[in-house]
Scaffold this motif. Sequence first.
Motif, PDB file in Angstrom:
ATOM      1  N   ALA A   1       0.859  -1.191   0.000  1.00 27.43           N
ATOM      2  CA  ALA A   1       0.000   0.000   0.000  1.00 27.43           C
ATOM      3  C   ALA A   1       0.896   1.243   0.000  1.00 27.43           C
ATOM      4  N   ASN A   2       0.270   2.393  -0.176  1.00 29.39           N
ATOM      5  CA  ASN A   2       0.966   3.681  -0.124  1.00 29.39           C
ATOM      6  C   ASN A   2       2.064   3.772  -1.196  1.00 29.39           C
ATOM      7  N   GLU A   3       3.315   4.024  -0.781  1.00 30.92           N
ATOM      8  CA  GLU A   3       4.413   4.113  -1.742  1.00 30.92           C
ATOM      9  C   GLU A   3       4.660   2.753  -2.375  1.00 30.92           C
ATOM     10  N   ALA A   4       5.313   2.755  -3.526  1.00 29.51           N
ATOM     11  CA  ALA A   4       5.671   1.487  -4.173  1.00 29.51           C
ATOM     12  C   ALA A   4       6.595   0.702  -3.240  1.00 29.51           C
ATOM     13  N   THR A   5       6.418  -0.613  -3.199  1.00 29.41           N
ATOM     14  CA  THR A   5       7.253  -1.494  -2.390  1.00 29.41           C
ATOM     15  C   THR A   5       8.689  -1.457  -2.913  1.00 29.41           C
ATOM     16  N   ILE A   6       9.657  -1.436  -1.996  1.00 31.61           N
ATOM     17  CA  ILE A   6      11.070  -1.364  -2.367  1.00 31.61           C
ATOM     18  C   ILE A   6      11.766  -2.685  -2.026  1.00 31.61           C
ATOM     19  N   PHE A   7      12.479  -3.228  -3.010  1.00 30.01           N
ATOM     20  CA  PHE A   7      13.270  -4.446  -2.861  1.00 30.01           C
ATOM     21  C   PHE A   7      14.721  -4.042  -3.044  1.00 30.01           C
ATOM     22  N   GLU A   8      15.575  -4.424  -2.090  1.00 27.56           N
ATOM     23  CA  GLU A   8      16.987  -4.054  -2.175  1.00 27.56           C
ATOM     24  C   GLU A   8      17.866  -5.268  -1.905  1.00 27.56           C
ATOM     25  N   THR A   9      18.917  -5.411  -2.718  1.00 29.21           N
ATOM     26  CA  THR A   9      19.910  -6.462  -2.516  1.00 29.21           C
ATOM     27  C   THR A   9      21.301  -5.835  -2.583  1.00 29.21           C
ATOM     28  N   ASP A  10      22.179  -6.269  -1.686  1.00 28.53           N
ATOM     29  CA  ASP A  10      23.530  -5.707  -1.671  1.00 28.53           C
ATOM     30  C   ASP A  10      24.499  -6.479  -2.559  1.00 28.53           C
ATOM     31  N   LYS A  11      24.029  -7.586  -3.164  1.00 27.11           N
ATOM     32  CA  LYS A  11      24.864  -8.375  -4.083  1.00 27.11           C
ATOM     33  C   LYS A  11      24.014  -8.826  -5.260  1.00 27.11           C
ATOM     34  N   ASP A  12      24.645  -9.153  -6.366  1.00 33.51           N
ATOM     35  CA  ASP A  12      23.931  -9.735  -7.496  1.00 33.51           C
ATOM     36  C   ASP A  12      23.304 -11.049  -7.041  1.00 33.51           C
ATOM     37  N   ILE A  13      22.082 -11.305  -7.490  1.00 34.23           N
ATOM     38  CA  ILE A  13      21.376 -12.531  -7.117  1.00 34.23           C
ATOM     39  C   ILE A  13      20.697 -13.131  -8.355  1.00 34.23           C
ATOM     40  N   MET A  14      20.243 -14.360  -8.199  1.00 33.77           N
ATOM     41  CA  MET A  14      19.430 -15.022  -9.221  1.00 33.77           C
ATOM     42  C   MET A  14      18.023 -15.153  -8.653  1.00 33.77           C
ATOM     43  N   VAL A  15      17.052 -14.526  -9.313  1.00 36.20           N
ATOM     44  CA  VAL A  15      15.662 -14.578  -8.880  1.00 36.20           C
ATOM     45  C   VAL A  15      14.919 -15.487  -9.851  1.00 36.20           C
ATOM     46  N   GLU A  16      14.414 -16.594  -9.337  1.00 36.72           N
ATOM     47  CA  GLU A  16      13.732 -17.589 -10.183  1.00 36.72           C
ATOM     48  C   GLU A  16      14.584 -17.919 -11.420  1.00 36.72           C
ATOM     49  N   GLY A  17      15.903 -18.023 -11.196  1.00 39.13           N
ATOM     50  CA  GLY A  17      16.826 -18.411 -12.261  1.00 39.13           C
ATOM     51  C   GLY A  17      17.290 -17.285 -13.177  1.00 39.13           C
ATOM     52  N   LYS A  18      16.867 -16.042 -12.892  1.00 45.59           N
ATOM     53  CA  LYS A  18      17.259 -14.898 -13.728  1.00 45.59           C
ATOM     54  C   LYS A  18      18.087 -13.915 -12.897  1.00 45.59           C
ATOM     55  N   LYS A  19      19.120 -13.337 -13.524  1.00 48.46           N
ATOM     56  CA  LYS A  19      20.051 -12.455 -12.807  1.00 48.46           C
ATOM     57  C   LYS A  19      19.427 -11.086 -12.512  1.00 48.46           C
ATOM     58  N   LEU A  20      19.621 -10.653 -11.259  1.00 52.50           N
ATOM     59  CA  LEU A  20      19.242  -9.303 -10.833  1.00 52.50           C
ATOM     60  C   LEU A  20      20.477  -8.685 -10.186  1.00 52.50           C
ATOM     61  N   ALA A  21      20.916  -7.560 -10.725  1.00 49.94           N
ATOM     62  CA  ALA A  21      22.104  -6.873 -10.202  1.00 49.94           C
ATOM     63  C   ALA A  21      21.821  -6.272  -8.830  1.00 49.94           C
ATOM     64  N   ALA A  22      22.882  -6.164  -8.039  1.00 56.00           N
ATOM     65  CA  ALA A  22      22.764  -5.503  -6.739  1.00 56.00           C
ATOM     66  C   ALA A  22      22.160  -4.126  -6.952  1.00 56.00           C
ATOM     67  N   GLY A  23      21.279  -3.723  -6.036  1.00 53.78           N
ATOM     68  CA  GLY A  23      20.671  -2.398  -6.151  1.00 53.78           C
ATOM     69  C   GLY A  23      19.322  -2.326  -5.466  1.00 53.78           C
ATOM     70  N   LYS A  24      18.649  -1.202  -5.718  1.00 56.46           N
ATOM     71  CA  LYS A  24      17.347  -0.916  -5.117  1.00 56.46           C
ATOM     72  C   LYS A  24      16.329  -0.815  -6.243  1.00 56.46           C
ATOM     73  N   TYR A  25      15.203  -1.494  -6.064  1.00 57.96           N
ATOM     74  CA  TYR A  25      14.168  -1.574  -7.104  1.00 57.96           C
ATOM     75  C   TYR A  25      12.786  -1.391  -6.483  1.00 57.96           C
ATOM     76  N   SER A  26      11.848  -0.866  -7.269  1.00 54.71           N
ATOM     77  CA  SER A  26      10.445  -0.956  -6.890  1.00 54.71           C
ATOM     78  C   SER A  26       9.991  -2.351  -7.284  1.00 54.71           C
ATOM     79  N   LEU A  27       9.229  -2.980  -6.405  1.00 58.34           N
ATOM     80  CA  LEU A  27       8.731  -4.332  -6.653  1.00 58.34           C
ATOM     81  C   LEU A  27       7.233  -4.259  -6.897  1.00 58.34           C
ATOM     82  N   TYR A  28       6.825  -4.747  -8.040  1.00 58.59           N
ATOM     83  CA  TYR A  28       5.407  -4.818  -8.385  1.00 58.59           C
ATOM     84  C   TYR A  28       5.037  -6.280  -8.580  1.00 58.59           C
ATOM     85  N   ALA A  29       3.753  -6.582  -8.453  1.00 59.93           N
ATOM     86  CA  ALA A  29       3.269  -7.937  -8.687  1.00 59.93           C
ATOM     87  C   ALA A  29       2.066  -7.874  -9.615  1.00 59.93           C
ATOM     88  N   GLN A  30       1.906  -8.928 -10.387  1.00 58.79           N
ATOM     89  CA  GLN A  30       0.706  -9.087 -11.198  1.00 58.79           C
ATOM     90  C   GLN A  30       0.109 -10.444 -10.803  1.00 58.79           C
TER      91      GLN A  30
END
Length: 179
Positions: A77-106
């Motif tokens: 609710a309110n502001e967009a949800t923020i997802f942050e990782t301090d290292k590169d990771i694999m999310v469901e087998g796909k690479k996500l670089a270290a950083g801060k992102y807005s997380l949305y869902a469908q």
Amino acid sequence: MKNKMISKGMILGALCMFLSVAAWAQQDKASRPSPPMTASGKVGGATITINYSSPSVKGRKIFGELVPYDKVWRAGANEATIFETDKDIMVEGKKLAAGKYSLYAQPGEKEWSFIFNSETGQWGIKRGGDTSKDASKDVLTVKAKPAKSASMNEKLMYEVTSKGFVLRWENTEVPVAIK
């Protein structure tokens, strides 16, 4: 002498106004119907932090009604949800670089999409109710399978586990694998 007193009075007045506004802003966030929450933990060597606002069910049907299927949602609710990782990771087998992102869902009845977007700091929805997500800034989209949760969750919550993160709300939970 008179000018010095006026200057000191103006500075003191401005300081009091600033402190009042700062205290009100902190109280406002804490007293929201959907208060700010943080989920944090380690996945492998990465520290994952999810900052979100946690709405309540309040007797409503959530997925498929309040949060429609097949429509992008701000994942909180309110502001967009923020997802942050301090290292590169694999999310469901796909690479996500270290950083801060807005997380949305469908959400979908049988499958969900989670969307990591490079724009952060925006309010989660526009006046018409659509998300504020700018698709041109989408970095990664992954799929996940929802399941019926073991118990009813009145408040939206995220949990970071050693295997990734889980979104839980109402009678639904959606695990997302991270390595």
